[in-house]
Write a protein that holds these residues in place. Structure first.
Motif, PDB file in Angstrom:
ATOM      1  N   TYR A 134       4.823   4.939   5.514  1.00  0.00           N
ATOM      2  CA  TYR A 134       3.024   5.964   6.226  1.00  0.00           C
ATOM      3  C   TYR A 134       2.789   5.080   5.940  1.00  0.00           C
ATOM      4  N   ARG A 135       1.422   4.611   6.182  1.00  0.00           N
ATOM      5  CA  ARG A 135      -0.263   3.765   6.399  1.00  0.00           C
ATOM      6  C   ARG A 135      -1.112   4.753   6.077  1.00  0.00           C
ATOM      7  N   TYR A 136      -1.197   3.362   4.811  1.00  0.00           N
ATOM      8  CA  TYR A 136      -3.194   4.675   4.412  1.00  0.00           C
ATOM      9  C   TYR A 136      -3.798   3.656   3.743  1.00  0.00           C
ATOM     10  N   GLY A 137      -4.915   3.228   5.003  1.00  0.00           N
ATOM     11  CA  GLY A 137      -5.462   2.158   5.165  1.00  0.00           C
ATOM     12  C   GLY A 137      -4.793   1.455   5.217  1.00  0.00           C
ATOM     13  N   SER A 138      -5.233   0.167   4.456  1.00  0.00           N
ATOM     14  CA  SER A 138      -4.358  -1.156   3.995  1.00  0.00           C
ATOM     15  C   SER A 138      -2.918  -1.488   3.583  1.00  0.00           C
ATOM     16  N   ARG A 139      -2.457  -0.058   3.306  1.00  0.00           N
ATOM     17  CA  ARG A 139      -1.572   0.236   1.952  1.00  0.00           C
ATOM     18  C   ARG A 139      -0.080   0.789   2.829  1.00  0.00           C
ATOM     19  N   THR A 140       1.331   0.768   1.962  1.00  0.00           N
ATOM     20  CA  THR A 140       2.144   1.431   3.102  1.00  0.00           C
ATOM     21  C   THR A 140       3.403   1.795   2.275  1.00  0.00           C
ATOM     22  N   MET A 141       3.920   2.705   2.560  1.00  0.00           N
ATOM     23  CA  MET A 141       4.678   3.602   1.002  1.00  0.00           C
ATOM     24  C   MET A 141       5.975   4.110   2.047  1.00  0.00           C
ATOM     25  N   GLU A 142       6.856   3.852   1.600  1.00  0.00           N
ATOM     26  CA  GLU A 142       7.910   4.528   2.028  1.00  0.00           C
ATOM     27  C   GLU A 142       8.165   6.026   1.578  1.00  0.00           C
ATOM     28  N   VAL A 143       7.826   7.551   2.344  1.00  0.00           N
ATOM     29  CA  VAL A 143       7.911   8.290   2.323  1.00  0.00           C
ATOM     30  C   VAL A 143       9.270   9.048   3.131  1.00  0.00           C
ATOM     31  N   LYS A 144       9.624  10.022   1.548  1.00  0.00           N
ATOM     32  CA  LYS A 144      11.101  11.101   2.177  1.00  0.00           C
ATOM     33  C   LYS A 144      11.258  12.354   2.105  1.00  0.00           C
ATOM     34  N   ALA A 145      11.686  13.032   2.149  1.00  0.00           N
ATOM     35  CA  ALA A 145      11.996  14.698   1.829  1.00  0.00           C
ATOM     36  C   ALA A 145      11.149  14.234   0.286  1.00  0.00           C
ATOM     37  N   GLY A 146      10.615  15.078   0.210  1.00  0.00           N
ATOM     38  CA  GLY A 146      10.380  15.862  -0.839  1.00  0.00           C
ATOM     39  C   GLY A 146       9.397  15.520  -1.717  1.00  0.00           C
ATOM     40  N   ASP A 147       8.680  14.092  -0.852  1.00  0.00           N
ATOM     41  CA  ASP A 147       7.591  13.508  -1.487  1.00  0.00           C
ATOM     42  C   ASP A 147       6.641  14.168  -1.311  1.00  0.00           C
ATOM     43  N   SER A 148       5.435  13.715  -1.775  1.00  0.00           N
ATOM     44  CA  SER A 148       4.152  14.667  -1.152  1.00  0.00           C
ATOM     45  C   SER A 148       2.816  13.147  -0.962  1.00  0.00           C
ATOM     46  N   LEU A 149       1.987  13.439  -0.307  1.00  0.00           N
ATOM     47  CA  LEU A 149       1.414  12.402  -0.537  1.00  0.00           C
ATOM     48  C   LEU A 149      -0.168  13.505  -0.247  1.00  0.00           C
ATOM     49  N   LEU A 150      -1.397  12.820  -1.254  1.00  0.00           N
ATOM     50  CA  LEU A 150      -2.822  13.360  -0.983  1.00  0.00           C
ATOM     51  C   LEU A 150      -4.159  12.837  -0.860  1.00  0.00           C
ATOM     52  N   PHE A 151      -4.622  12.553  -0.276  1.00  0.00           N
ATOM     53  CA  PHE A 151      -5.792  11.098   0.064  1.00  0.00           C
ATOM     54  C   PHE A 151      -6.851  11.752   0.508  1.00  0.00           C
ATOM     55  N   ASP A 152      -8.108  11.186   0.676  1.00  0.00           N
ATOM     56  CA  ASP A 152      -9.294  10.818   2.050  1.00  0.00           C
ATOM     57  C   ASP A 152      -8.949  10.758   2.767  1.00  0.00           C
ATOM     58  N   ALA A 153      -8.786  11.609   3.880  1.00  0.00           N
ATOM     59  CA  ALA A 153      -8.641  11.893   5.048  1.00  0.00           C
ATOM     60  C   ALA A 153      -9.270  10.055   6.306  1.00  0.00           C
ATOM     61  N   ARG A 154     -10.367  10.266   5.847  1.00  0.00           N
ATOM     62  CA  ARG A 154     -11.540   9.499   6.741  1.00  0.00           C
ATOM     63  C   ARG A 154     -10.984   8.036   6.790  1.00  0.00           C
ATOM     64  N   ALA A 155      -9.867   7.676   5.215  1.00  0.00           N
ATOM     65  CA  ALA A 155      -9.158   6.453   6.055  1.00  0.00           C
ATOM     66  C   ALA A 155      -8.270   6.305   6.721  1.00  0.00           C
ATOM     67  N   LEU A 156      -7.824   5.541   7.867  1.00  0.00           N
ATOM     68  CA  LEU A 156      -6.479   5.187   8.459  1.00  0.00           C
ATOM     69  C   LEU A 156      -5.411   6.320   8.333  1.00  0.00           C
ATOM     70  N   HIS A 157      -4.859   6.802   8.494  1.00  0.00           N
ATOM     71  CA  HIS A 157      -3.767   6.693   8.379  1.00  0.00           C
ATOM     72  C   HIS A 157      -2.377   7.333   8.803  1.00  0.00           C
ATOM     73  N   GLY A 158      -1.232   7.924   8.504  1.00  0.00           N
ATOM     74  CA  GLY A 158      -0.138   7.953  10.028  1.00  0.00           C
ATOM     75  C   GLY A 158       0.925   7.108   9.814  1.00  0.00           C
ATOM     76  N   ALA A 159       2.560   7.730  10.240  1.00  0.00           N
ATOM     77  CA  ALA A 159       3.523   7.103  10.144  1.00  0.00           C
ATOM     78  C   ALA A 159       3.477   5.770  10.739  1.00  0.00           C
ATOM     79  N   GLU A 160       3.852   4.642  10.168  1.00  0.00           N
ATOM     80  CA  GLU A 160       3.635   3.673  11.079  1.00  0.00           C
ATOM     81  C   GLU A 160       4.665   3.103  11.476  1.00  0.00           C
ATOM     82  N   VAL A 161       6.252   3.522  10.615  1.00  0.00           N
ATOM     83  CA  VAL A 161       7.772   3.607  11.276  1.00  0.00           C
ATOM     84  C   VAL A 161       8.560   4.618  11.388  1.00  0.00           C
TER      85      VAL A 161
END
Length: 178
Positions: A134-161
């Protein structure tokens, strides 16, 4: 005040005693017959463990309820760049200054990565199944079942892979009315 007291399952007498005021004064306050001092309101707020400002909010105008039986959410099919992202609107709150939109999002087998979502508000995502980068601005992170994210949606975001399917997640968008 009565609603706050009921929410913590406390009698008017118990609240009065703990706040250091008489039961009759508590009764008159709740019935709107007297205007308590800020000091008395502060004592009551402290006992109820709420900010004093809670007593000045117009609760009647801000109450919404949305009940959506299982599988009965509004289906939204996207045909643009996020084709294959199936949205099910699970309810909405539109009262007051806050809009809340909870979605169940399921990616079909033909869904493609889309790391460029961008919109006003705050977003909360809870992964139900699958795994994505998952991409959030310039950062990426691995996100799997059970994980959560909370963020300001004005930054570019979404599933990259899209790493592991099936992919589904809850997405809650909170937006303030301008």
């Amino acid at each position: 005040m009565r609603a706050q007291r009921a929410a913590v399952d406390m009698s008017a007498g118990a609240l009065a005693t703990r706040a250091g005021i008489s039961r009759s004064m508590m009764s008159r306050i709740e019935r709107g017959l007297v205007s308590p001092s800020i000091e008395v309101l502060d004592k009551i707020a402290t006992v109820l463990d709420v900010p004093i400002s809670r007593f000045f909010a117009d609760q009647v105008r801000r109450l919404d309820l949305s009940h959506v039986p299982a599988g009965k959410g509004l289906k939204i099919e996207r045909v643009d760049a996020v084709q294959g992202y199936h949205y099910e609107l699970l309810g909405h709150l539109l009262s007051g200054n806050l809009f809340v939109e909870p979605y169940l999002i399921t990616l079909s087998k033909d869904a493609k990565p889309y790391p460029t979502f961008q919109h006003p508000g705050v977003k909360f995502i809870y992964m139900l199944s699958g795994r994505v980068k998952y991409r959030y601005g310039s950062r990426t992170m691995e996100v799997k079942a059970g994980d959560s994210l909370l963020f300001d949606a004005r930054a570019l975001h979404g599933a990259e892979v899209l790493r592991e399917r099936p992919i589904s997640y809850l997405s809650l968008v909170f937006t303030l009315r301008e």
